[in-house]
Design an enzyme around this catalytic site. Sequence first.
Site, short mmCIF file in Angstrom:
data_model
loop_
_atom_site.label_atom_id
_atom_site.label_comp_id
_atom_site.label_asym_id
_atom_site.label_seq_id
_atom_site.Cartn_x
_atom_site.Cartn_y
_atom_site.Cartn_z
N GLY A 42 22.50 -55.04 31.16
CA GLY A 42 23.45 -54.43 32.08
C GLY A 42 23.36 -55.29 34.21
N ALA A 44 20.73 -54.74 36.19
CA ALA A 44 19.39 -54.39 36.60
C ALA A 44 19.00 -55.28 36.06
CB ALA A 44 18.97 -53.35 36.19
N GLY A 45 19.18 -55.39 34.06
CA GLY A 45 18.70 -56.05 32.95
C GLY A 45 18.73 -57.49 33.78
N HIS A 266 30.99 -36.66 38.39
CA HIS A 266 32.38 -37.06 39.10
C HIS A 266 33.34 -36.98 39.33
CE1 HIS A 266 34.35 -40.43 40.45
NE2 HIS A 266 33.63 -41.17 41.19
N SER A 284 38.29 -44.34 40.26
CA SER A 284 37.33 -44.58 40.40
C SER A 284 37.40 -44.04 42.10
CB SER A 284 37.95 -46.17 40.88
OG SER A 284 37.12 -46.54 42.76
N ARG A 330 30.21 -37.02 45.92
CA ARG A 330 29.74 -35.98 44.99
C ARG A 330 29.79 -35.14 44.64
NH1 ARG A 330 29.27 -42.48 41.26
NH2 ARG A 330 30.87 -43.84 42.82
N GLU A 425 19.30 -48.15 36.87
CA GLU A 425 19.61 -46.25 36.83
C GLU A 425 18.38 -45.74 35.73
OE1 GLU A 425 23.87 -45.31 34.65
OE2 GLU A 425 22.96 -43.46 34.98
N ARG A 435 23.55 -39.63 44.04
CA ARG A 435 24.28 -40.92 44.54
C ARG A 435 25.02 -40.95 45.54
NH1 ARG A 435 26.83 -44.87 42.38
NH2 ARG A 435 26.89 -43.52 40.42
N LEU A 441 25.29 -49.99 41.76
CA LEU A 441 25.48 -51.93 41.13
C LEU A 441 24.47 -52.11 42.11
CD1 LEU A 441 29.15 -51.91 41.14
CD2 LEU A 441 28.00 -51.18 39.91
#
Lengths: 637, 260
Positions: A42, A44-45, A266, A284, A330, A425, A435, A441
């Site tokens: 993703g 991060a990876g 959320h 969203s 949230r 994450e 968060r 992101l």
Amino acid sequence: MILDSKIPEGPLAEKWEKHKFNVKLVNPANKRKYDIIVVGTGLAGASAAATLAELGYNVKAFCYQDSPRRAHSIAAQGGINAAKNYQNDGDSVYRLFYDTIKGGDYRAREANVYRLAQVSVNIIDQCVAQGVPFAREYGGLLANRSFGGAQVSRTFYARGQTGQQLLLGAYSALNRQIAYGKVKMYPRTEMLDLVMVDGQARGIVTRHLVTGKIESHSAHAVILATGGYGNVFYLSTNAMGSNATAAWRAYKKGALFANPCFTQIHPTCIPVSGGYQSKLTLMSESLRNDGRVWVPKAVGDNRAPQDIPEDERDYFLERKYPSFGNLVPRDVASRNAKLACDEGRGVGTTKLAVYLDFADVIKRDGLNTVVQKYGNLFDMYAKITGENPYEQPMRIYPAVHYTMGGLWVDYNLMTTIPGLYATGECNFSDHGANRLGASALMQGLADGYFVIPYTIGDYLAQNPTARIETSHPAFKEAEAAVQTEVNRLLNVNGTRTVDDFHKALGLLMWDYCGMARNAEGLQYAKQEIRKLRDEFWRDVKILGVNEELNVTLEKAGRVADFLELGELMVDDALNRNESCGGHFREEYQTPENEALRDDENYTYVAAWQYTGTNQQPVLHKEELKFENVKLTQRSYK
Amino acid sequence: MAGNNPNSKPMNLTLKVWRQKNSQATGKLETYNIKNISPEMSFLEMMDVLNEDLLLQGIDPVAFDHDCREGICGMCSLYINGRAHGPERGTTTCQLHMRKFSDGDTITIEPWRAGPFPILKDLCTDRSALDRIQQAGGYISVNTGGVPDANEIPIPKSIADKAFDAATCIQCGACVAACKNGSAMLFTSAKVSQLALLPQGKVERKTRVENMVAQMDKEGFGACTNIGSCAAECPVGISLENIAMLNREYINASFTSENV
């Protein structure tokens, strides 16, 4: 064990600069002598794998999907925060830092969050250079929108598909390195164990999801970028395959797991429609820029929304939080939706929903503007529900979306196992107990592009370049253990399906460790989870063999881990006798039903150490020191 | 407990599903009857119900690719009643809902059929050829760091929007599956267009199109004969215009190539 967060000395704004100078470097010619494993592709990876390969390291990247581009970052909709202050509305690195610390209800590390805000500006530059088509104004410059928990417009976006576009940027950088031969990509491959030699992470054991082949991979360091564990709840906005297995197996090898009870619910998701439901779909947060959240004022008002006159509607977020209105964070929005439904004012046939209404903005800005801004989200809503959100308000309800908790890491993003890193994450470090929207992101890319490439060098430079062969006994032992575990699953020969167990676990977690928790319920859940786990190992039904594409076997391994992780989340929620962010303990609330923190006793990171199955884990505390921000009751009124 | 349509009645369906043990085995259509399917279910949730039934009967469940179930990851596929991603336009299989079908229907479910997408098991295919086309040039060669400020290069909104439209391809492979030639032109052209439109991507536009087309051919995808089934079946509406753009880019590159 003393948890050393390795936060650099000095003033907040200088820590990262100083640290970058102080870390040891690996000279360019030596980088090719080091191998790094990255699990997960993703944001991060993929960003880490590409950047480390650009620097000259040999990278092996793994994902369970058939292509690295399908990692679940792709589904992120609304946007990415950055302190660019392009809008000239008072934003700054410090304000982004402050908003994030406050949004996290003062349970995140100051130094990590400040660094995140600092590098946020570089992320946008990087993505634009890669060809990410962000939204632009007519003058050709980048556009911004607002997100919850902030009073400035600092969110960059690509319609409702920002995660997709950012991930495709990182994927393209990764592809370039695959083509150069600097990254070897292993799709449809799942990590099932971490291999340690002399106390250091030196590799992983994987299972190929098509052939079932169990294999070892050796490296000098291992990065887990495997995402969150929201699928403990069965129903969440995560992808069907999202799982905690890599992180969980690392925990069982000695990496501490931090703040597992901090999950984000959320507020704006499409409500559950039936027992067959397999996942929940997010609408969203950006919709709260223009959509107005309401329920009928009267309990049991069953009229269609258009028949309820204005003065009989309760726009509860605008009423209770006039300064942030519909754009409260949230956790606050979710809790208030739940309260309204608990009062019997929910809408739709299940009464577990509130309205998100766009009638006003359509009247004010015109239909075309709304189509431009949110078209794909409205289409998605219409496809799933069969209703037209341009004509009637959306029905929404909170759903599990993100997990702030994760593997404990120090300032270098290293876990308590030397040579094992966790990014995105998968770690716990930046979001505290809640968060803010558009910050996931940001964190994933910050960790991958701009943090880990520096900090991992510091570790490698202090370790020899000699490789360890996968014939080493540590690898053989780990492979045998994985094989044993697979056989154990296949040999149960029970009567109940994996999904059935997963659904039962999810329901327990949602009812007792979800949006609201209390000690009694948590104790009950702990007993029930243990019972369910015992039953799983006695009665789960898995067909087929290991040496094939065996979807049930894959799922069973993941659910077995969720059945253990769920209990740890409950332990953590029981331990934290306060409410903060997404962790709402009903015993601890203000008279206005807001989260009531206990800063004197709980200003710490709860990091848990594994001691054995069915054994109580050991709690280690990392005290959080706030030198720059004053702890106050979070207010969005 | 349907969310919005309390009158919707559950359906009974006949499914004809492609079963194939692995890439070497011979496959065939198996018939399954399935009862009490709610119109509110997604197509893949209906498949989940089928698989739970099969498991309890001791029959190997049907393997199919899927992940995000919100139409964006591109992992789901399925040829449903002879159409890629089923009967609804602009929709991935995971976003297709059972309300599009009627009680008593027979539904035929097959994997993508194209030479470069070998079947792995049942409805799962190997689409890694598409990744290899991307690896051949679907990127802008910039390293992390050392890039200009994001607002240094203004890009006209219309161009940025057009690039975005091309960039929304989800790499599901429906275009290939829908094409009688098994061509990957729409897929390849989407990336070529996105990057050729943007100023950042213009530097490498010639080598990019040459390399990506060469890889496409090497993988064994067919040629494009401008039928347009690809664009008609694309779940995210990638336009046929992109193929025209790819052709222009390719011809331009052929005449002025730096690789001669």
